[in-house]
Enzyme design. Structure first.
Site, mmCIF file in Angstrom:
data_model
loop_
_atom_site.group_PDB
_atom_site.id
_atom_site.type_symbol
_atom_site.label_atom_id
_atom_site.label_comp_id
_atom_site.label_asym_id
_atom_site.label_seq_id
_atom_site.Cartn_x
_atom_site.Cartn_y
_atom_site.Cartn_z
ATOM 1 N N HIS A 70 172.141 -18.572 -36.139
ATOM 2 C CA HIS A 70 172.919 -17.331 -36.124
ATOM 3 C C HIS A 70 171.990 -16.163 -35.893
ATOM 4 O O HIS A 70 170.837 -16.193 -36.358
ATOM 5 C CB HIS A 70 173.677 -17.142 -37.451
ATOM 6 C CG HIS A 70 174.796 -16.165 -37.342
ATOM 7 N ND1 HIS A 70 174.615 -14.821 -37.525
ATOM 8 C CD2 HIS A 70 176.096 -16.337 -37.013
ATOM 9 C CE1 HIS A 70 175.776 -14.212 -37.330
ATOM 10 N NE2 HIS A 70 176.685 -15.100 -37.017
ATOM 11 N N GLU A 121 181.004 -22.131 -37.229
ATOM 12 C CA GLU A 121 181.732 -22.965 -36.278
ATOM 13 C C GLU A 121 181.769 -24.443 -36.675
ATOM 14 O O GLU A 121 182.693 -25.160 -36.312
ATOM 15 C CB GLU A 121 181.104 -22.835 -34.878
ATOM 16 C CG GLU A 121 181.046 -21.427 -34.361
ATOM 17 C CD GLU A 121 182.401 -20.865 -33.988
ATOM 18 O OE1 GLU A 121 183.379 -21.183 -34.692
ATOM 19 O OE2 GLU A 121 182.479 -20.113 -33.023
HETATM 20 N N1 ACO Z 1 170.032 -25.482 -31.735
HETATM 21 C C1 ACO Z 1 168.739 -25.636 -31.328
HETATM 22 N N2 ACO Z 1 167.871 -24.615 -31.293
HETATM 23 C C2 ACO Z 1 168.325 -23.408 -31.658
HETATM 24 C C3 ACO Z 1 169.635 -23.182 -32.090
HETATM 25 C C4 ACO Z 1 170.500 -24.296 -32.130
HETATM 26 N N3 ACO Z 1 171.762 -24.169 -32.528
HETATM 27 N N4 ACO Z 1 169.805 -21.889 -32.400
HETATM 28 C C5 ACO Z 1 168.616 -21.291 -32.153
HETATM 29 N N5 ACO Z 1 167.750 -22.214 -31.706
HETATM 30 C C6 ACO Z 1 166.351 -21.975 -31.341
HETATM 31 C C7 ACO Z 1 166.240 -21.257 -30.015
HETATM 32 O O1 ACO Z 1 166.222 -22.166 -28.937
HETATM 33 C C8 ACO Z 1 164.936 -20.533 -30.182
HETATM 34 O O2 ACO Z 1 163.888 -21.420 -30.001
HETATM 35 P P1 ACO Z 1 162.517 -20.942 -29.312
HETATM 36 O O3 ACO Z 1 162.079 -19.765 -30.142
HETATM 37 O O4 ACO Z 1 161.665 -22.136 -29.423
HETATM 38 O O5 ACO Z 1 162.910 -20.547 -27.921
HETATM 39 C C9 ACO Z 1 164.927 -20.168 -31.655
HETATM 40 O O6 ACO Z 1 165.778 -21.123 -32.309
HETATM 41 C C10 ACO Z 1 165.444 -18.771 -31.906
HETATM 42 O O7 ACO Z 1 166.702 -18.664 -31.393
HETATM 43 P P2 ACO Z 1 167.304 -17.315 -30.830
HETATM 44 O O8 ACO Z 1 167.650 -17.541 -29.400
HETATM 45 O O9 ACO Z 1 166.489 -16.132 -31.174
HETATM 46 O O10 ACO Z 1 168.604 -17.207 -31.654
HETATM 47 P P3 ACO Z 1 169.706 -16.123 -31.427
HETATM 48 O O11 ACO Z 1 169.708 -15.293 -32.633
HETATM 49 O O12 ACO Z 1 169.612 -15.427 -30.134
HETATM 50 O O13 ACO Z 1 170.950 -17.070 -31.289
HETATM 51 C C11 ACO Z 1 172.884 -18.231 -31.575
HETATM 52 C C12 ACO Z 1 171.941 -17.180 -32.171
HETATM 53 C C13 ACO Z 1 173.312 -17.798 -30.179
HETATM 54 C C14 ACO Z 1 174.108 -18.358 -32.457
HETATM 55 C C15 ACO Z 1 172.122 -19.595 -31.487
HETATM 56 O O14 ACO Z 1 171.703 -19.965 -32.762
HETATM 57 C C16 ACO Z 1 172.945 -20.679 -30.824
HETATM 58 O O15 ACO Z 1 172.958 -20.792 -29.599
HETATM 59 N N6 ACO Z 1 173.661 -21.531 -31.655
HETATM 60 C C17 ACO Z 1 174.500 -22.557 -31.084
HETATM 61 C C18 ACO Z 1 175.841 -21.984 -30.631
HETATM 62 C C19 ACO Z 1 176.745 -21.608 -31.799
HETATM 63 O O16 ACO Z 1 176.826 -22.317 -32.796
HETATM 64 N N7 ACO Z 1 177.435 -20.463 -31.632
HETATM 65 C C20 ACO Z 1 178.343 -19.921 -32.649
HETATM 66 C C21 ACO Z 1 177.664 -18.801 -33.388
HETATM 67 S S1 ACO Z 1 178.620 -18.221 -34.722
HETATM 68 C C22 ACO Z 1 179.649 -17.083 -34.064
HETATM 69 O O17 ACO Z 1 179.354 -16.376 -33.121
HETATM 70 C C23 ACO Z 1 181.000 -16.995 -34.596
#
Ligand code: ACO
Length: 395
Positions: A269, A327
């Site tokens: 998140h 989710e």
């Molecule tokens: N699975 C695997 N790796 C992840 C995940 C995940 N679910 N979430 C973050 N990471 C990783 C990223 O790849 C990144 O790795 P890196 O630094 O090696 O490149 C690191 O963790 C940091 O991630 P960010 O991109 O900074 O996270 P951000 O805050 O932008 O993203 C998000 C948040 C979009 C929700 C992300 O966690 C994600 O894509 N989750 C999966 C989709 C999801 O569940 N969406 C629903 C969100 S809840 C809502 O909106 C109601």
């Protein structure tokens, strides 16, 4: 040198009394209530009243709001046809919802009205009509005739009734009330921000809500629950096929998926660094719903999958503190209520539209154009070259 805050992380652009997200402590406050105090107890109309009026309703007020919403459930014939046509063409449910929502302005009683009363009227129209739009889509998708709304049922119960045509099970209704209350608002999330940006230009509430639907559709926002549940099913299938223990299969699946650079849906998140409090509330609601049911194994397996994925994320991204988000349990709860995967994102919108409308009303009061800046990364001082002198590839 301008510091660029990609994704506006941590930037505070407005005030809101609607909700507060404390990402470090994992606390969500809605209209002054801790989420876990409000969501499992209130009916959804009480939460709508709270957001729109900043207090809980009296019995008479709740009765009045229920009657108001119930009277606005039917949608214009053209709206019905648009959503039905979208379903007939197999449109994405969020596209069908957006198309339908765009036509609701047809019944605006005061199309150019700018008063608060005119905007509250629009908020009521939109919130009341969302379940109907989704139900028309769903029935159309399955080739079923539509079900007329039942004025004696509350907002959540009537939604289930219009989807299935069957008297809803009280446990499913309670689960859905808790779900809608849990997702109704969440600070300045992407779709809410989109709605506020749109209305900050003094555009109208309908435009803001259509933009918000578009933002919610994306898999990084509201499109994740379907894939999150598919993942649990996939792991279950693999475990059955191989005869392997579900925890071991989940571990292998998670390690492979993360190593391939894929994101695991339902985890991580932007704001929370601890477990999303909504996952806690929805997890408890799912536990209640599945209690004593034949398919309780799905709930148990989902808990195991969650545990293994969390461990795999910690192994792969130590210290990043990736946790379960809303989710994951949304998928489990809505599936347990009997909703198909295509209904997950639009049902999220059925809950979130209450928050969107409340934010739009706040933004109209604030009346400040939201307009950040971008740092220019292009070149300067290009010289014009006439078309005939540009060669094959123009510079
Ligand atoms: N699975 C695997 N790796 C992840 C995940 C995940 N679910 N979430 C973050 N990471 C990783 C990223 O790849 C990144 O790795 P890196 O630094 O090696 O490149 C690191 O963790 C940091 O991630 P960010 O991109 O900074 O996270 P951000 O805050 O932008 O993203 C998000 C948040 C979009 C929700 C992300 O966690 C994600 O894509 N989750 C999966 C989709 C999801 O569940 N969406 C629903 C969100 S809840 C809502 O909106 C109601």
């Amino acid at each position: 040198m301008t510091e660029i805050i990609h994704g506006l992380d941590g930037i505070v652009v407005t005030e809101t009394r609607l909700s507060r997200v404390d990402g470090e402590a994992g606390k969500l406050t809605i209209g002054g209530f801790p989420l876990e105090e409000l969501a499992p107890r209130a009916c959804h109309e009480e939460v709508l009243f709270l957001l729109w009026n900043d207090r809980l309703p009296s019995q008479a007020e709740l009765h009045g709001l229920r009657a108001e919403l119930s009277a606005r459930r039917a949608v214009p014939e053209l709206t019905r046809q648009v959503v039905r046509a979208a379903a007939g063409q197999g449109a994405h449910p969020m596209d069908a919802l957006r198309m339908g929502a765009a036509t609701l302005a047809l019944r605006d009683r005061d199309p150019r009205g700018q008063s608060r009363a005119a905007n509250v009227d629009r908020a009521l129209d939109l919130v009341a009509a969302f379940p109907t739009l989704v139900a028309i889509y769903w029935r159309g998708l399955n080739g079923d005739t539509e079900i007329e709304p039942d004025p004696d049922l509350g907002h959540a119960a009537n939604y289930l009734y219009m989807l299935t045509g069957e008297a809803p099970d009280p446990r499913a209704v309670r689960g859905l009330e808790t779900y809608l209350n849990t997702v109704v608002d969440h600070g300045l999330n992407a779709s809410t921000f989109a709605a506020r940006v749109i209305v900050s230009t003094r555009s109208d509430m309908g435009s803001a809500i259509c933009g918000a639907i578009g933002a919610l559709k994306g898999p990084l926002h509201g499109g994740a629950p379907g894939p999150a549940l598919d993942m649990v099913f996939e792991i279950q299938r693999e475990s059955l096929r191989s005869g392997g223990d579900i925890a071991e299969v989940a571990r292998g699946w998670a390690d492979r998926t993360i190593a391939a650079g894929e994101r695991v849906m339902g985890f991580g998140h932007r704001v929370y660094r601890v477990r999303d409090p909504r996952a806690e509330v929805l997890g408890a609601a799912a536990a209640d719903l599945f209690e004593g049911r034949d398919d309780r194994a799905l709930y148990e397996d989902a808990r195991i999958v969650e545990r293994e994925i969390l461990a795999a994320l910690e192994r792969a991204k130590p210290g990043r503190r990736l946790q379960t988000n809303v989710e994951f349990y949304t998928a489990l709860l809505l599936h347990g209520i009997g909703l198909g995967g295509e209904l997950f994102s639009p049902t999220f919108a059925v809950g979130r539209v209450g928050g969107w409308t409340a934010h739009v009303l706040e933004q109209i009061d604030e009346d400040r154009l939201i307009r950040p800046r971008a740092a220019y990364s292009g070149v300067f001082d290009r010289r014009w070259v006439d078309l005939g002198d540009r060669g094959e590839i123009a510079g």
